[in-house]
Design an enzyme around this catalytic site. Sequence first.
Site, PDB file in Angstrom:
ATOM      1  CE  LYS A  21      -3.741  -2.437   2.359  1.00  7.72           C
ATOM      2  NZ  LYS A  21      -4.542  -2.560   3.595  1.00  7.72           N
ATOM      3  CG  ASP A  62      -7.454 -10.165   6.700  1.00 12.06           C
ATOM      4  OD1 ASP A  62      -6.750  -9.145   6.867  1.00 12.06           O
ATOM      5  OD2 ASP A  62      -8.566 -10.132   6.148  1.00 12.06           O
TER       6      ASP A  62
END
Length: 280
Positions: free
Chosen positions: A135, A219
């Site tokens: 990111k 996650d």
Amino acid sequence: MSLPDFLIDPVVRAALAEDLGRAGDLTAAACVPEGTRLSAVFAARKEGRIAGLACARLAIHALDPAAHFTPELADGDDAPAGAVLARVEADAHALLSAERTALNLLGRLSGVATLTRAYIRAVEGTGARIADTRKTTPGLRALEKHAVKCGGGMNHRFGLDDAILIKDNHVAACGGSVAEALRRARAHVGHLVRVEVEVDTLRQLDEALAEAPDVIMLDNFSLADLREAVARAKGRAVLEASGGVSLETVRAIAETGVDVISVGALTHSAPVLDIGLDAK
């Protein structure tokens, strides 16, 4: 700690071209006589971890190859507020025209390094390592990942060709089976390519462990489920916690016993470190 100039130079030149536009620096041309020399210092307005000094050097040298740029600190050093990072003496037009490009990159990368340092300090003593993600700002990945290393973090994948990382959409695209996705991945790549898989539940964790991936990404697991995942894995795979990580939560995540915590905020949400260029 540095990157080769040839990796940085294209980014710097693109930024200069964007800023100089079609007619160059109208203000410097109008106000400053040709041939004027100018001395200045890059100085930290706030305390932080420094990264990106080469960007400032290359921005100035691109417009004045004869400029003198003398660093007082190095990438990876901590700078107190008011510290001089580098001294420069150059053609005034060149220095003034390069100023914003130099400060934009230096401040951005130092901000990434400073935020990374804060995460490293937050998990100190737990054994967990802090990693970045993909990111990143398009075009700045190599620089931002360098800044993460300057802050004490470690790099995750640089790109899609570094390693296999099977995410939830990959699993969905191969029928919803974590095990099947892992088997396909192992059959496709050579022995030097590491394989990581993302799981959302403890059931998927068990399914993944049976296929012996190198890394399992947990996650958005709760703290209780992270602890249970560590107990179930028993060291058979590197466990990476991801999702919902902040400076307020990272210590508790680290204390569950996971090996790595990946933090997208290191590169997508780091505030710029306030650095200025002061003429002398």
